[in-house]
Design a protein around this motif. Structure first.
Motif, short mmCIF file in Angstrom:
data_model
loop_
_atom_site.label_atom_id
_atom_site.label_comp_id
_atom_site.label_asym_id
_atom_site.label_seq_id
_atom_site.Cartn_x
_atom_site.Cartn_y
_atom_site.Cartn_z
N GLU A 68 0.84 -1.21 0.00
CA GLU A 68 0.00 0.00 0.00
C GLU A 68 0.87 1.26 0.00
O GLU A 68 0.55 2.23 -0.69
N ASP A 69 1.95 1.23 0.77
CA ASP A 69 2.88 2.37 0.77
C ASP A 69 3.48 2.57 -0.62
O ASP A 69 3.60 3.70 -1.10
N LEU A 70 3.83 1.47 -1.27
CA LEU A 70 4.38 1.56 -2.62
C LEU A 70 3.34 2.10 -3.58
O LEU A 70 3.65 2.96 -4.42
N ARG A 71 2.11 1.64 -3.45
CA ARG A 71 1.04 2.17 -4.32
C ARG A 71 0.91 3.68 -4.13
O ARG A 71 0.83 4.42 -5.10
N GLY A 72 0.92 4.13 -2.89
CA GLY A 72 0.82 5.57 -2.62
C GLY A 72 1.95 6.36 -3.22
O GLY A 72 1.75 7.44 -3.78
N THR A 73 3.15 5.82 -3.14
CA THR A 73 4.30 6.50 -3.71
C THR A 73 4.24 6.50 -5.24
O THR A 73 4.53 7.51 -5.89
N LEU A 74 3.83 5.38 -5.82
CA LEU A 74 3.70 5.31 -7.27
C LEU A 74 2.61 6.25 -7.78
O LEU A 74 2.70 6.75 -8.91
N GLU A 75 1.60 6.51 -6.97
CA GLU A 75 0.54 7.44 -7.37
C GLU A 75 1.06 8.87 -7.51
O GLU A 75 0.50 9.67 -8.25
N LYS A 76 2.15 9.18 -6.85
CA LYS A 76 2.75 10.51 -6.96
C LYS A 76 3.29 10.77 -8.37
O LYS A 76 3.57 11.90 -8.73
N TRP A 77 3.43 9.70 -9.17
CA TRP A 77 3.89 9.83 -10.55
C TRP A 77 2.77 10.23 -11.50
O TRP A 77 3.03 10.60 -12.65
N ALA A 78 1.52 10.16 -11.06
CA ALA A 78 0.36 10.41 -11.92
C ALA A 78 0.45 11.73 -12.70
O ALA A 78 0.16 11.76 -13.89
N PRO A 79 0.84 12.84 -12.08
CA PRO A 79 0.91 14.10 -12.84
C PRO A 79 1.90 14.07 -14.01
O PRO A 79 1.77 14.84 -14.95
N TYR A 80 2.88 13.18 -13.94
CA TYR A 80 3.89 13.10 -14.99
C TYR A 80 3.51 12.14 -16.11
O TYR A 80 4.22 12.01 -17.10
N LEU A 81 2.39 11.45 -15.92
CA LEU A 81 1.98 10.43 -16.88
C LEU A 81 0.92 10.92 -17.86
O LEU A 81 0.50 10.19 -18.72
N SER A 82 0.49 12.17 -17.72
CA SER A 82 -0.56 12.68 -18.61
C SER A 82 0.00 13.15 -19.92
O SER A 82 1.05 13.57 -20.09
#
Length: 172
Positions: free
Chosen positions: A158-172
């Motif tokens: 879950e911690d890894l998922r949360g950290t990976l979600e921080k990449w979302a703005p760079y994936l658009s």
């Protein structure tokens, strides 16, 4: 009768041209230049499949309504889902580490300065999840022993998922 012809200048020239063309195609991936400079979006595109795999594995776990107690009670499907999640987080760490490892065959390049700190954070969280996944898989997970190992695995995933979600703005 088969003859072996000595190399001619035209064959040698054609070979050299072909080698020159191949040399011009550098071994970089995703548009990385030979100086290992990637754009933020190029680098983030390497994170996207890792993020997807971790998310899908955690979603499967939740859809099955699995828990550490279910595994301790012998729920084979939940145990299987935990093994899959353990593999996913271990693979995530390996892939994250590989993309910046110049001696690895999956090397892509170094993270751009804008996302360098986020990459280091992601790698650190992934390393912890990797260790939890490995511990779960290597334990054989016998009954009550499973509870702590499963809690660690799920929490770190879950911690890894949360950290990976921080990449979302760079994936658009």
């Amino acid at each position: 009768m088969n003859r072996i012809f000595p190399p001619t200048a035209s064959r040698i020239g054609a070979t050299l041209v072909a080698l020159g063309l191949l040399a011009g195609c550098s071994a970089t991936t995703n548009g990385a230049s030979s100086d290992d400079t990637l754009s933020v979006q190029q680098f983030a595109s390497e994170i996207a499949p890792i993020r997807l795999d971790v998310n899908e594995s955690l979603d499967r776990w939740k859809e099955r309504t699995c828990s550490s107690l279910a595994i301790a009670d012998g729920d084979v499907l939940c145990h299987g889902n935990a093994l899959i999640l353990g593999s996913a987080v271990q693979t995530a760490y390996i892939k994250l580490n590989t993309i910046t490892n110049t001696s690895a065959s999956g090397y892509v390049g170094q993270p751009p300065a804008e996302v360098s700190d986020l990459y280091q954070e992601t790698l650190k969280v992934a390393a912890k999840a990797h260790d939890s996944g490995k511990a779960f898989q290597e334990s054989g997970c016998e009954e009550k022993e499973c509870i702590g190992l499963t809690v660690d695995l799920i929490g770190d995933a879950e911690d890894l998922r949360g950290t990976l979600e921080k990449w979302a703005p760079y994936l658009s």
